[in-house]
Design a protein around this motif. Sequence first.
Motif, PDB file in Angstrom:
ATOM      1  N   LEU A 120       3.626  -7.495  -0.704  1.00 39.06           N
ATOM      2  CA  LEU A 120       5.021  -7.288  -0.686  1.00 39.06           C
ATOM      3  C   LEU A 120       5.303  -6.165   0.523  1.00 39.06           C
ATOM      4  CD1 LEU A 120       5.682  -7.211  -4.431  1.00 39.06           C
ATOM      5  CD2 LEU A 120       6.398  -8.746  -2.967  1.00 39.06           C
ATOM      6  N   ILE A 121       4.480  -5.233   0.530  1.00 34.00           N
ATOM      7  CA  ILE A 121       4.857  -4.012   1.550  1.00 34.00           C
ATOM      8  C   ILE A 121       4.614  -4.581   3.088  1.00 34.00           C
ATOM      9  CG2 ILE A 121       4.310  -1.879   2.386  1.00 34.00           C
ATOM     10  CD1 ILE A 121       3.226  -1.183  -0.477  1.00 34.00           C
ATOM     11  N   THR A 122       3.259  -5.618   3.078  1.00 34.38           N
ATOM     12  CA  THR A 122       3.325  -6.143   4.210  1.00 34.38           C
ATOM     13  C   THR A 122       4.132  -6.888   5.022  1.00 34.38           C
ATOM     14  OG1 THR A 122       0.805  -6.054   3.964  1.00 34.38           O
ATOM     15  CG2 THR A 122       1.581  -7.611   5.712  1.00 34.38           C
ATOM     16  N   TYR A 123       4.836  -7.559   4.157  1.00 33.59           N
ATOM     17  CA  TYR A 123       5.938  -8.519   4.555  1.00 33.59           C
ATOM     18  C   TYR A 123       7.396  -8.009   4.351  1.00 33.59           C
ATOM     19  CZ  TYR A 123       2.260 -11.792   5.422  1.00 33.59           C
ATOM     20  OH  TYR A 123       1.206 -12.379   5.832  1.00 33.59           O
ATOM     21  N   GLY A 124       7.571  -6.413   3.999  1.00 29.91           N
ATOM     22  CA  GLY A 124       8.960  -5.834   4.068  1.00 29.91           C
ATOM     23  C   GLY A 124       9.798  -6.245   3.036  1.00 29.91           C
ATOM     24  N   ALA A 125       9.206  -6.509   1.661  1.00 30.10           N
ATOM     25  CA  ALA A 125       9.825  -6.780   0.620  1.00 30.10           C
ATOM     26  C   ALA A 125      10.896  -5.641   0.077  1.00 30.10           C
ATOM     27  CB  ALA A 125       9.224  -7.261  -0.623  1.00 30.10           C
ATOM     28  N   LYS A 161      -2.972  -5.876  13.217  1.00 28.35           N
ATOM     29  CA  LYS A 161      -1.556  -5.659  12.668  1.00 28.35           C
ATOM     30  C   LYS A 161      -1.539  -4.346  12.001  1.00 28.35           C
ATOM     31  CE  LYS A 161      -0.729 -10.084  14.026  1.00 28.35           C
ATOM     32  NZ  LYS A 161       0.460 -10.205  14.910  1.00 28.35           N
ATOM     33  N   GLY A 162      -2.420  -3.549  11.921  1.00 26.21           N
ATOM     34  CA  GLY A 162      -2.307  -2.310  11.245  1.00 26.21           C
ATOM     35  C   GLY A 162      -2.835  -2.431   9.888  1.00 26.21           C
ATOM     36  N   LYS A 210      -8.841   5.341   8.741  1.00 27.25           N
ATOM     37  CA  LYS A 210      -9.090   4.776   7.611  1.00 27.25           C
ATOM     38  C   LYS A 210     -10.645   3.988   7.463  1.00 27.25           C
ATOM     39  CE  LYS A 210      -5.032   5.708   5.556  1.00 27.25           C
ATOM     40  NZ  LYS A 210      -4.747   6.508   4.485  1.00 27.25           N
ATOM     41  N   PRO A 211     -11.645   4.820   7.113  1.00 28.30           N
ATOM     42  CA  PRO A 211     -12.902   4.183   7.313  1.00 28.30           C
ATOM     43  C   PRO A 211     -13.116   3.328   6.007  1.00 28.30           C
ATOM     44  CG  PRO A 211     -13.089   6.692   6.687  1.00 28.30           C
ATOM     45  CD  PRO A 211     -11.779   6.181   6.761  1.00 28.30           C
ATOM     46  N   LEU A 212     -12.686   2.163   6.033  1.00 26.77           N
ATOM     47  CA  LEU A 212     -12.838   1.193   4.776  1.00 26.77           C
ATOM     48  C   LEU A 212     -13.632   0.118   5.346  1.00 26.77           C
ATOM     49  CD1 LEU A 212      -9.297   1.531   3.396  1.00 26.77           C
ATOM     50  CD2 LEU A 212     -11.344   2.381   2.346  1.00 26.77           C
ATOM     51  N   THR A 227      -7.169   3.621  13.683  1.00 24.59           N
ATOM     52  CA  THR A 227      -6.317   2.220  13.746  1.00 24.59           C
ATOM     53  C   THR A 227      -4.926   3.045  13.355  1.00 24.59           C
ATOM     54  OG1 THR A 227      -6.507   2.361  11.294  1.00 24.59           O
ATOM     55  CG2 THR A 227      -8.089   0.840  12.683  1.00 24.59           C
ATOM     56  N   PHE A 228      -3.819   2.251  13.036  1.00 26.98           N
ATOM     57  CA  PHE A 228      -2.521   2.508  12.885  1.00 26.98           C
ATOM     58  C   PHE A 228      -2.076   2.046  11.423  1.00 26.98           C
ATOM     59  CE2 PHE A 228      -2.384  -1.306  15.275  1.00 26.98           C
ATOM     60  CZ  PHE A 228      -1.268  -2.010  14.988  1.00 26.98           C
ATOM     61  N   SER A 229      -0.874   2.750  10.994  1.00 30.56           N
ATOM     62  CA  SER A 229      -0.388   2.234   9.880  1.00 30.56           C
ATOM     63  C   SER A 229       0.389   1.049  10.170  1.00 30.56           C
ATOM     64  CB  SER A 229       0.395   3.510   9.312  1.00 30.56           C
ATOM     65  OG  SER A 229       1.412   3.213   8.317  1.00 30.56           O
ATOM     66  N   SER A 230       0.716   0.296   9.525  1.00 32.62           N
ATOM     67  CA  SER A 230       1.340  -0.911   9.712  1.00 32.62           C
ATOM     68  C   SER A 230       2.990  -0.501   8.849  1.00 32.62           C
ATOM     69  CB  SER A 230       1.147  -2.202   8.531  1.00 32.62           C
ATOM     70  OG  SER A 230       0.792  -2.097   7.343  1.00 32.62           O
ATOM     71  N   ILE A 231       2.904   0.272   8.389  1.00 31.11           N
ATOM     72  CA  ILE A 231       4.567   0.913   7.975  1.00 31.11           C
ATOM     73  C   ILE A 231       5.125   2.031   9.132  1.00 31.11           C
ATOM     74  CG2 ILE A 231       5.885   2.204   6.182  1.00 31.11           C
ATOM     75  CD1 ILE A 231       3.754   1.649   4.132  1.00 31.11           C
ATOM     76  N   THR A 232       4.302   2.876   9.383  1.00 31.06           N
ATOM     77  CA  THR A 232       4.926   3.751  10.453  1.00 31.06           C
ATOM     78  C   THR A 232       4.552   3.366  11.961  1.00 31.06           C
ATOM     79  OG1 THR A 232       2.870   5.268  10.438  1.00 31.06           O
ATOM     80  CG2 THR A 232       4.702   5.644   8.649  1.00 31.06           C
ATOM     81  N   GLY A 233       3.503   2.865  12.120  1.00 36.22           N
ATOM     82  CA  GLY A 233       3.150   2.406  13.434  1.00 36.22           C
ATOM     83  C   GLY A 233       2.432   3.558  13.970  1.00 36.22           C
TER      84      GLY A 233
END
Length: 544
Positions: free
Chosen positions: A404-409, A319-320, A294-296, A283-289
């Motif tokens: 908060l992190i997801t929506y760039g707070a 969406k990451g 991440k096997p969850l 997959t990919f990080s939604s912060i860095t792309g």
Amino acid sequence: MRLLVIGAVAAGTSAAAKARRNDDDAEIVIYEKDRDISYSGCGLPYYIGKEIEDIGELTPRDSSFFKKKYNIDVFTGHEVLNINSDLKEVSVLNLSTNEVFKDNYDKLIIATGASPFVPPIEGIDKNNVFFLRNVQSARNIRDYIDNKKPKNAVIVGTGFIGFEMLENLICDGINVTIVEMQNKITPNLDEDMALFLENTLLKKNINIIKNSTIVKIDDESVTLNDNTVLKSDMVIMATGVRPNTELAREAGIEVGVTKAIKVNNKMETNITDIYACGDCIETFSSITGKPVYKPLGSTANKTGRIAGDNATNGNLEYKGNLGTGIFKLFDLTIANTGLSEKEAIQEGYEIQICHNIKPDKPAYFNGKEMVIKAIADKNTEKILGVQIVGYEGVDKRIDVFATLITYGAKVDELFHLDLAYAPPFSTTKDPVHYTGMILDNALNNNRKIITPKQLRKLVTENEKVQIVDARVSKQYDQAHVEDAVNIPHSNLRESMENVDKDSVVVTYCNKGVTGNATQNIFINHGYKKVYNLSGGYKFYKGSK
């Protein structure tokens, strides 16, 4: 349309169910080489520890359920041997009859999951060595404990499974030693938070050996790489997993930099009409792309749903992820989301860190303290990552931070969150609010923070630094930071002339609040280089 799915755990069954919702006329078939399907892998340690008595609670759905509810044919004990993408067919082995047959598809979804990493250790194939990955392995461990009554066990690895097994084996009355090859426990925590957790566990008399590996396993002992011999009637290997990609690779499907199957945000592979999802994909990080593995279980369910949707003409996109994780360890809760300090530095961020120690609710409602480490980007002032070690209420806070992190707070927005408050649930200013206040003050109001690691480095480099312990004298006399002078907060204004204005001044108290108040007084009296010790003496001592 004929849809084949390979794998019937979280991702595969989620994909098939979503495909059926989209297309009631499609022929949907799942092949699974195991005998159990759609089970809760994360609940297996608690079955072993008898917190969950009936393993059937973790396997509520079988093949007949999927046939009756979704009109999906699930064939357990059937292993897909190869994929021919040119002919759009697969070869399948019936493990009961050894019959091999072919099946065709219009669309194919690969959900082959992951397998435990098996290190090259002498004796690893013994009957007293276990890998916890599926329902049958949990049954085997439970049966071994019931029948053999082991007195001593060794767990290799300090990830989620390792620690969850630690708790459940100890609850069974087994003496457990945990062995970790790294120089810190818990891969999802930074070194300072890992040390804080380790010191907390040591107070509970947990046996932890770091920087070590097992080189030999015998019936009643294991030998470490330094020739230490540990008593052990059973060994749990919690050494992580690797994605099952052999079937895909042999079919010409591309794997990514993490060595898992490469997919786009619609779960499409590089071969038309073949999708992949779950623990076998990158997959990919939604912060860095950037790509991540991440096997969850949560990620498996999401990616499965997206694969099933797009295989039936849907338009869902991934969406990451933030790698959000949480686990229980005795009365403790450990959680993380987003980037760690180490990851943020590797990505080139200029970061601001804070450690915030606050109770989940007031003391008169038996509130217990949690330690929150937050990492923010100095340039954008956005939250990048959070780690929490605490007791109750950790799940609530980590979910708020993940949102908060997801929506760039930004850090200043945390204080303004209208979070639910009543004394049985929180303090008037929630730990989330305080975290935002500390970071905002550090970034925008000249209330600089210094971490324990930074302070030790500063002192080692012989910088001109004066460390002021703002606690009462009794606390200072019991224990204090090396080379600190005791100037209680209440006496500071009368005694501050003894502190050189040209030096770096570091203030601290037990957890940070009085240290901050002392810092304010110094700054208001013209001191230019004043830092407050992040997390106070409690975190300084706990992270040594």
